[in-house]
Scaffold this active site. Structure first.
Site, PDB file in Angstrom:
ATOM      1  N   TYR A 188       0.845  -1.689 -12.242  1.00 56.08           N
ATOM      2  CA  TYR A 188      -0.542  -1.666 -12.713  1.00 56.08           C
ATOM      3  C   TYR A 188      -0.651  -1.003 -14.094  1.00 56.08           C
ATOM      4  O   TYR A 188      -1.603  -0.289 -14.387  1.00 56.08           O
ATOM      5  CB  TYR A 188      -1.451  -0.961 -11.687  1.00 56.08           C
ATOM      6  CG  TYR A 188      -1.299  -1.537 -10.295  1.00 56.08           C
ATOM      7  CD1 TYR A 188      -1.763  -2.821 -10.012  1.00 56.08           C
ATOM      8  CD2 TYR A 188      -0.647  -0.832  -9.275  1.00 56.08           C
ATOM      9  CE1 TYR A 188      -1.597  -3.377  -8.760  1.00 56.08           C
ATOM     10  CE2 TYR A 188      -0.480  -1.383  -8.010  1.00 56.08           C
ATOM     11  CZ  TYR A 188      -0.951  -2.651  -7.757  1.00 56.08           C
ATOM     12  OH  TYR A 188      -0.796  -3.196  -6.515  1.00 56.08           O
ATOM     13  N   CYS A 208     -12.288   4.377 -29.225  1.00 54.74           N
ATOM     14  CA  CYS A 208     -13.537   5.116 -29.428  1.00 54.74           C
ATOM     15  C   CYS A 208     -14.328   5.282 -28.145  1.00 54.74           C
ATOM     16  O   CYS A 208     -15.442   4.743 -28.004  1.00 54.74           O
ATOM     17  CB  CYS A 208     -14.357   4.408 -30.497  1.00 54.74           C
ATOM     18  SG  CYS A 208     -13.406   4.313 -32.009  1.00 54.74           S
ATOM     19  N   GLU A 209     -13.743   5.949 -27.187  1.00 53.78           N
ATOM     20  CA  GLU A 209     -14.432   6.289 -25.934  1.00 53.78           C
ATOM     21  C   GLU A 209     -13.876   7.612 -25.463  1.00 53.78           C
ATOM     22  O   GLU A 209     -12.657   7.813 -25.500  1.00 53.78           O
ATOM     23  CB  GLU A 209     -14.137   5.256 -24.834  1.00 53.78           C
ATOM     24  CG  GLU A 209     -14.725   3.926 -25.099  1.00 53.78           C
ATOM     25  CD  GLU A 209     -15.008   3.159 -23.815  1.00 53.78           C
ATOM     26  OE1 GLU A 209     -15.199   3.781 -22.754  1.00 53.78           O
ATOM     27  OE2 GLU A 209     -15.031   1.931 -23.921  1.00 53.78           O
ATOM     28  N   GLY A 232       0.760  -1.247   0.000  1.00 52.65           N
ATOM     29  CA  GLY A 232       0.000   0.000   0.000  1.00 52.65           C
ATOM     30  C   GLY A 232       0.784   1.287   0.000  1.00 52.65           C
ATOM     31  O   GLY A 232       0.209   2.357  -0.213  1.00 52.65           O
ATOM     32  N   GLU A 262       3.764  -6.798   1.759  1.00 48.55           N
ATOM     33  CA  GLU A 262       3.352  -7.108   0.388  1.00 48.55           C
ATOM     34  C   GLU A 262       3.413  -5.871  -0.501  1.00 48.55           C
ATOM     35  O   GLU A 262       2.401  -5.464  -1.084  1.00 48.55           O
ATOM     36  CB  GLU A 262       1.915  -7.652   0.388  1.00 48.55           C
ATOM     37  CG  GLU A 262       1.711  -8.904   1.214  1.00 48.55           C
ATOM     38  CD  GLU A 262       0.233  -9.280   1.347  1.00 48.55           C
ATOM     39  OE1 GLU A 262      -0.639  -8.494   0.930  1.00 48.55           O
ATOM     40  OE2 GLU A 262      -0.039 -10.362   1.876  1.00 48.55           O
ATOM     41  N   PRO A 263       4.573  -5.237  -0.638  1.00 46.11           N
ATOM     42  CA  PRO A 263       4.623  -4.038  -1.467  1.00 46.11           C
ATOM     43  C   PRO A 263       4.552  -4.393  -2.952  1.00 46.11           C
ATOM     44  O   PRO A 263       5.146  -5.384  -3.389  1.00 46.11           O
ATOM     45  CB  PRO A 263       5.994  -3.439  -1.132  1.00 46.11           C
ATOM     46  CG  PRO A 263       6.838  -4.621  -0.778  1.00 46.11           C
ATOM     47  CD  PRO A 263       5.910  -5.605  -0.114  1.00 46.11           C
ATOM     48  N   GLY A 264       3.825  -3.610  -3.707  1.00 49.37           N
ATOM     49  CA  GLY A 264       3.762  -3.807  -5.150  1.00 49.37           C
ATOM     50  C   GLY A 264       4.251  -2.548  -5.845  1.00 49.37           C
ATOM     51  O   GLY A 264       5.372  -2.461  -6.331  1.00 49.37           O
TER      52      GLY A 264
HETATM   53  N1  LLP Z   1      -1.523  -7.010  -0.979  1.00 51.24           N
HETATM   54  C1  LLP Z   1      -2.806  -7.121  -1.323  1.00 51.24           C
HETATM   55  C2  LLP Z   1      -3.641  -8.135  -0.667  1.00 51.24           C
HETATM   56  C3  LLP Z   1      -3.342  -6.288  -2.313  1.00 51.24           C
HETATM   57  O1  LLP Z   1      -4.621  -6.390  -2.663  1.00 51.24           O
HETATM   58  C4  LLP Z   1      -2.508  -5.330  -2.951  1.00 51.24           C
HETATM   59  C5  LLP Z   1      -3.030  -4.430  -3.989  1.00 51.24           C
HETATM   60  C6  LLP Z   1      -1.163  -5.260  -2.564  1.00 51.24           C
HETATM   61  C7  LLP Z   1      -0.710  -6.112  -1.560  1.00 51.24           C
HETATM   62  C8  LLP Z   1      -0.187  -4.313  -3.168  1.00 51.24           C
HETATM   63  O2  LLP Z   1      -0.502  -2.987  -2.958  1.00 51.24           O
HETATM   64  P1  LLP Z   1       0.529  -1.850  -3.389  1.00 51.24           P
HETATM   65  O3  LLP Z   1       1.754  -1.978  -2.524  1.00 51.24           O
HETATM   66  O4  LLP Z   1       0.850  -2.042  -4.824  1.00 51.24           O
HETATM   67  O5  LLP Z   1      -0.223  -0.596  -3.153  1.00 51.24           O
HETATM   68  N2  LLP Z   1      -4.804  -1.137  -9.956  1.00 51.24           N
HETATM   69  C9  LLP Z   1      -4.704  -0.139  -8.909  1.00 51.24           C
HETATM   70  C10 LLP Z   1      -4.114  -0.702  -7.636  1.00 51.24           C
HETATM   71  C11 LLP Z   1      -4.858  -1.900  -7.100  1.00 51.24           C
HETATM   72  C12 LLP Z   1      -4.218  -2.492  -5.867  1.00 51.24           C
HETATM   73  C13 LLP Z   1      -4.836  -3.779  -5.501  1.00 51.24           C
HETATM   74  N3  LLP Z   1      -4.233  -4.449  -4.392  1.00 51.24           N
HETATM   75  C14 LLP Z   1      -3.921   1.055  -9.426  1.00 51.24           C
HETATM   76  O6  LLP Z   1      -3.540   1.052 -10.607  1.00 51.24           O
HETATM   77  O7  LLP Z   1      -3.714   2.030  -8.715  1.00 51.24           O
END
Ligand code: LLP
Length: 421
Positions: free
Chosen positions: A375, A346-347, A242, A278-280
């Protein structure tokens, strides 16, 4: 910090010119920087290194960027993975992330997916409902296994982010409401084929304020205390992902990983659990750009449109969340313009930026959509029968296409004509 810099008036990814890549690969395409991914992982992993029992797990949220080479880069750096589907699990394993560092999250895992996780021998399932506890118990019994699980708690904390990426509020579909989470843990403990060992939470994405996360961690700690009072050991606490990344230079940057880690240290003082993260976005967001070419400039009745050859199907975030991505010319240009940047789909929603003050561009120019590593490509589709956008990875002066463009003929080959036609 990233490794996309201007050199001799041309934007480079590490030592590779994006203009040269555009020539070789065609546009649009995504480009990832190995050095940026590795650096972000290291910065995060070292910031949290001593926390909890001293052996934290950083499980990269595969959904942010599931490209095999991105995952293999992270596997090499020592990352684990947080997966939410059988497809993501297969990718993480194929990339060389050990099963012992894989967590399976998700509100709707199917029986075959649960079975896949058990067969692979993953570290833990983050279970999101009482019904899923029963499903996992059945699948585990059939397999003669006893998987470890954490209860994903919905802590009823408002993360203060975009509604579509908030997951921790009490109205959300995610996790087990905190008032029932302890009972769910006890329910799991009643199954001979399940080993509940942890608590997990993830309250939302692109968070810029740490206090909701601290609040959430406090609630997990209190629940772990209650469970231990009942004789149940909670040995792992997964605090989710997050942490936000900077998308706009003119807005305050979200907290650095060190500040985040200091918050976690404070919130978990005296804990002896293994902490999991769980960083993404934080790992890959700034490690990727999407490069597109300006097809033409179109003068509307009220606005100037820059029509580029990328569209909402290639980078969905602006149209889905109103998200901001800086748009910069790949080759330095003179002057500024105010433009609405759109794709060919086309949107009306196929708009990347509205009335944006940006460096002037003209037909044929290349532009880079910054901070597109998370993402981005993974949310691409073939809408309007557009090819799936290819991905390129750079490592110093090396580069490789790490996901190919699927050309129209290949896409068409997936369809079949019904026998009666
Ligand atoms: N763990 C869980 C259970 C999650 O659902 C997520 C993201 C993460 C970790 C990683 O979160 P992060 O560190 O990346 O914030 N598509 C959207 C973001 C959706 C996030 C969904 N879950 C966007 O483009 O902003």
């Amino acid at each position: 910090m990233d490794h996309f810099t201007m050199r001799g008036g041309v934007m480079h990814a590490e030592d590779v010119s994006l203009a040269v890549l555009a020539d070789k690969v065609g546009t649009p395409f995504y480009c990832y920087s190995t050095a940026t991914i590795a650096r972000h992982y290291d910065v995060f992993a070292s910031a949290v290194a001593g926390l909890g029992n001293g052996d934290p797990l950083v499980a990269f949220a595969v959904k942010a960027n599931p490209n095999l080479s991105v995952l293999a880069t992270l596997a090499r750096a020592g990352a684990g993975a947080d997966v939410v589907s059988g497809g993501e699990l297969a990718r993480a394993l194929a990339a060389g992330i050990p099963a012992s560092r894989i967590v399976f999250s998700g509100v709707g895992k199917t029986r075959p997916e649960l079975a896949m996780g058990i067969e692979a021998g993953i570290l833990q399932f983050n279970v999101e409902s009482e019904a899923e506890i029963e499903m996992l118990a059945e699948v585990a019994r059939d397999k003669g296994a006893a998987p470890e699980l954490a209860i994903r708690v919905n802590p009823a904390v408002d993360p203060g982010t975009h509604a579509k990426i908030s997951t921790g509020g009490s109205e959300a579909k995610f996790g087990i409401p905190i008032g029932r989470a302890g009972a769910a843990f006890v329910q799991a403990a009643g199954h001979a084929h399940l080993r509940p060992i942890g608590l997990a939470a993830h309250i939302g994405s692109q968070l810029t304020d740490l206090s909701p996360i601290a609040d959430c961690i406090g609630r997990l700690g209190a629940l772990a205390g209650e469970l231990s009072g009942l004789g149940h050991a909670v040995t792992r606490i997964d605090v989710g992902g997050g942490l936000g990344v900077p998308y706009r230079a003119d807005q305050p940057a979200p907290p650095e990983p060190a500040v985040y880690a200091a918050m976690v240290a404070q919130a978990t003082r005296g804990w002896n659990q293994r902490l999991m993260f769980e960083p993404g976005r934080m790992i890959v967001g700034n490690a990727g750009v999407m490069v597109s070419q300006v097809i033409l400039i179109k003068q509307g009745a009220q606005r100037t449109f820059v029509v580029v050859d990328a569209a909402m199907n290639d980078l969905l975030r602006p149209s889905l969340y109103g998200a901001w991505h800086d748009i910069r010319p790949v080759r330095d240009t003179e002057g500024m313009m105010t433009a609405t940047v759109v794709g060919p789909v086309c949107e009306t929603g196929d708009t990347f930026a509205e009335d944006r003050d940006m460096a002037a561009v003209t037909a044929g120019d290349l532009v880079a959509f910054m901070t597109a590593g998370a993402y981005g490509a993974t949310m691409a589709s073939t809408y309007n029968s557009r090819s799936l956008v290819p991905e390129v990875m750079v490592n110093g002066s090396d580069w490789a296409i790490v996901s190919a463009r699927n050309e129209p003929a290949a896409m068409l080959a997936l369809d079949t004509r019904a026998p009666w036609l």
